[in-house]
Enzyme design. Structure first.
Site, PDB file in Angstrom:
ATOM      1  N   ASP A  11       0.813  -1.143   0.004  1.00 16.54           N
ATOM      2  CA  ASP A  11      -0.022  -0.187  -0.037  1.00 16.54           C
ATOM      3  C   ASP A  11       1.003   1.472   0.026  1.00 16.54           C
ATOM      4  OD1 ASP A  11      -2.289   1.478   0.089  1.00 16.54           O
ATOM      5  OD2 ASP A  11      -1.935   1.928   2.482  1.00 16.54           O
ATOM      6  N   SER A  12       0.420   2.586  -0.240  1.00 16.14           N
ATOM      7  CA  SER A  12       1.020   3.647  -0.190  1.00 16.14           C
ATOM      8  C   SER A  12       1.555   3.940   1.371  1.00 16.14           C
ATOM      9  CB  SER A  12       0.103   4.731  -0.543  1.00 16.14           C
ATOM     10  OG  SER A  12      -1.083   4.709   0.436  1.00 16.14           O
ATOM     11  N   CYS A  74      -4.309  -1.408  -2.064  1.00 10.12           N
ATOM     12  CA  CYS A  74      -4.430  -0.033  -2.388  1.00 10.12           C
ATOM     13  C   CYS A  74      -5.243   0.252  -3.322  1.00 10.12           C
ATOM     14  CB  CYS A  74      -3.135   0.674  -2.531  1.00 10.12           C
ATOM     15  SG  CYS A  74      -3.267   2.470  -3.079  1.00 10.12           S
ATOM     16  N   GLU A 153      -2.062   8.556   8.653  1.00 17.88           N
ATOM     17  CA  GLU A 153      -0.665   8.626   8.741  1.00 17.88           C
ATOM     18  C   GLU A 153      -0.081   9.328   9.935  1.00 17.88           C
ATOM     19  OE1 GLU A 153       1.686   6.996   6.436  1.00 17.88           O
ATOM     20  OE2 GLU A 153      -0.326   5.897   5.737  1.00 17.88           O
ATOM     21  N   CYS A 185     -11.332   2.912   0.202  1.00 21.70           N
ATOM     22  CA  CYS A 185      -9.822   3.298   0.564  1.00 21.70           C
ATOM     23  C   CYS A 185      -9.411   2.402   1.780  1.00 21.70           C
ATOM     24  CB  CYS A 185      -9.375   4.854   0.515  1.00 21.70           C
ATOM     25  SG  CYS A 185      -7.760   5.051   1.065  1.00 21.70           S
ATOM     26  N   HIS A 187      -7.061   2.739   3.684  1.00 18.83           N
ATOM     27  CA  HIS A 187      -6.848   3.590   4.940  1.00 18.83           C
ATOM     28  C   HIS A 187      -8.314   4.013   5.905  1.00 18.83           C
ATOM     29  CE1 HIS A 187      -3.064   4.687   3.158  1.00 18.83           C
ATOM     30  NE2 HIS A 187      -2.454   5.252   4.505  1.00 18.83           N
TER      31      HIS A 187
HETATM   32  N1  DGL Z   1      -4.632   3.320   0.812  1.00 23.14           N
HETATM   33  C1  DGL Z   1      -4.835   3.782  -0.292  1.00 23.14           C
HETATM   34  C2  DGL Z   1      -6.096   3.245  -1.167  1.00 23.14           C
HETATM   35  O1  DGL Z   1      -6.607   2.367  -0.819  1.00 23.14           O
HETATM   36  C3  DGL Z   1      -4.301   4.829  -0.831  1.00 23.14           C
HETATM   37  C4  DGL Z   1      -4.317   6.138  -0.103  1.00 23.14           C
HETATM   38  C5  DGL Z   1      -3.463   7.298  -0.555  1.00 23.14           C
HETATM   39  O2  DGL Z   1      -2.486   7.171  -0.461  1.00 23.14           O
HETATM   40  O3  DGL Z   1      -4.053   8.411  -0.920  1.00 23.14           O
HETATM   41  O4  DGL Z   1      -6.614   3.853  -2.049  1.00 23.14           O
END
Ligand code: DGL
Length: 257
Positions: A11-12, A74, A153, A185, A187
């Site tokens: 993931d990011s 992600c 984050e 997402c 996150h």
């Molecule tokens: N966790 C990510 C997603 O599912 C990316 C979030 C990001 O870095 O903007 O989209």
């Protein structure tokens, strides 16, 4: 034939840990390498080309570490790059994220569904195709979770600022009577406590796809005969393109519960 090589999960940043948790729960004998980029996070407002390049670099890194399968945990990277990644790294199976629009559209009674995701995911073909396929006679209200990734984050998912951001993003969908809200997402599940607080008094179910993705990983392990041997003692590693303190945060957050 058994294969004890690790599964890579990428993931990011910290978000993919919501998928890591489900994969670990569903497949306790599998070794996992989690790669949270960290250096280039957030991805959500970057161009599609840039996200595709970052995703290629990350998956290449996991392949070089000997992974037998990769989960792109992600939604943003999946939307930007999944086809190119599958073509480049074939025959290795790569699992991507699909926002849980289908289960939400099947379950809604109010016929109004909310979808929260990053800007980049919402304007991608993958989302448009899924929404068109399952949401034809349903009002699908989308909103970008502005600031959500940054809050997670910073470990600020329970804060006054988080309440403000979540209120802003969910306002319209709640007012219009959405009874299901899709977390598109990885996150966003970390913000669930704040979301439930903001949605108090509304009958809303939050849906994310982490469990479905874990089930898909299990199916593909069987299909490709890649399961670890019975009784295999798994190893959990954490990697990042950021620094050692960030790597430790990934590890601590993952192993916290
Ligand atoms: N966790 C990510 C997603 O599912 C990316 C979030 C990001 O870095 O903007 O989209």
């Amino acid at each position: 034939m058994a294969n004890n090589a690790p599964i890579g999960i990428y993931d990011s940043g910290l978000g993919g840990l919501t998928v890591w948790r489900e994969v670990r729960r569903a497949l306790p004998e599998e070794s996992l390498i989690y790669l949270g980029d960290g250096k280039n996070c957030p991805y959500g407002s970057r161009s599609r080309e840039e996200v595709a390049r970052l995703a290629d670099e990350a998956v290449g890194h996991l392949v070089a570490m000997g992974c037998k399968m990769v989960v792109v945990a992600c939604n943003t990277a999946t939307a930007a790059a999944i086809d190119a990644l599958r073509a480049k790294y074939a025959p290795m199976p790569i699992v991507g994220m699909e926002p849980a629009v289908k289960p939400a559209c099947l379950a809604t009674k109010s016929r109004v569904v909310g979808v929260l995701a990053t800007e980049r995911s919402l304007d991608g073909d993958l989302f448009r195709r899924t929404a068109a396929k399952y949401g034809a006679d349903i009002e699908v209200i989308t909103a970008a979770g502005k600031g959500f990734v940054e809050l997670v984050e910073r470990d600020a998912e329970v804060s006054a600022e988080a309440v403000r951001c979540v209120e802003e993003a969910m306002h319209e969908m709640l007012q219009r009577g959405a009874d299901h809200i899709v977390l598109g997402c990885t996150h966003y599940p970390f913000l669930l406590d704040t979301m439930r607080k903001v949605a108090e008094g509304y009958a809303v179910t939050f849906v994310d796809s982490s469990q479905a993705v874990a089930r898909r990983v299990g199916q593909l392990l069987d299909q490709y005969a890649l399961r670890a041997e019975e009784g295999h003692c798994p190893d959990y590693r954490f990697e990042t393109f950021a620094d050692e303190p960030y790597r430790r945060r990934l590890q601590e957050k993952a192993l916290a519960e």
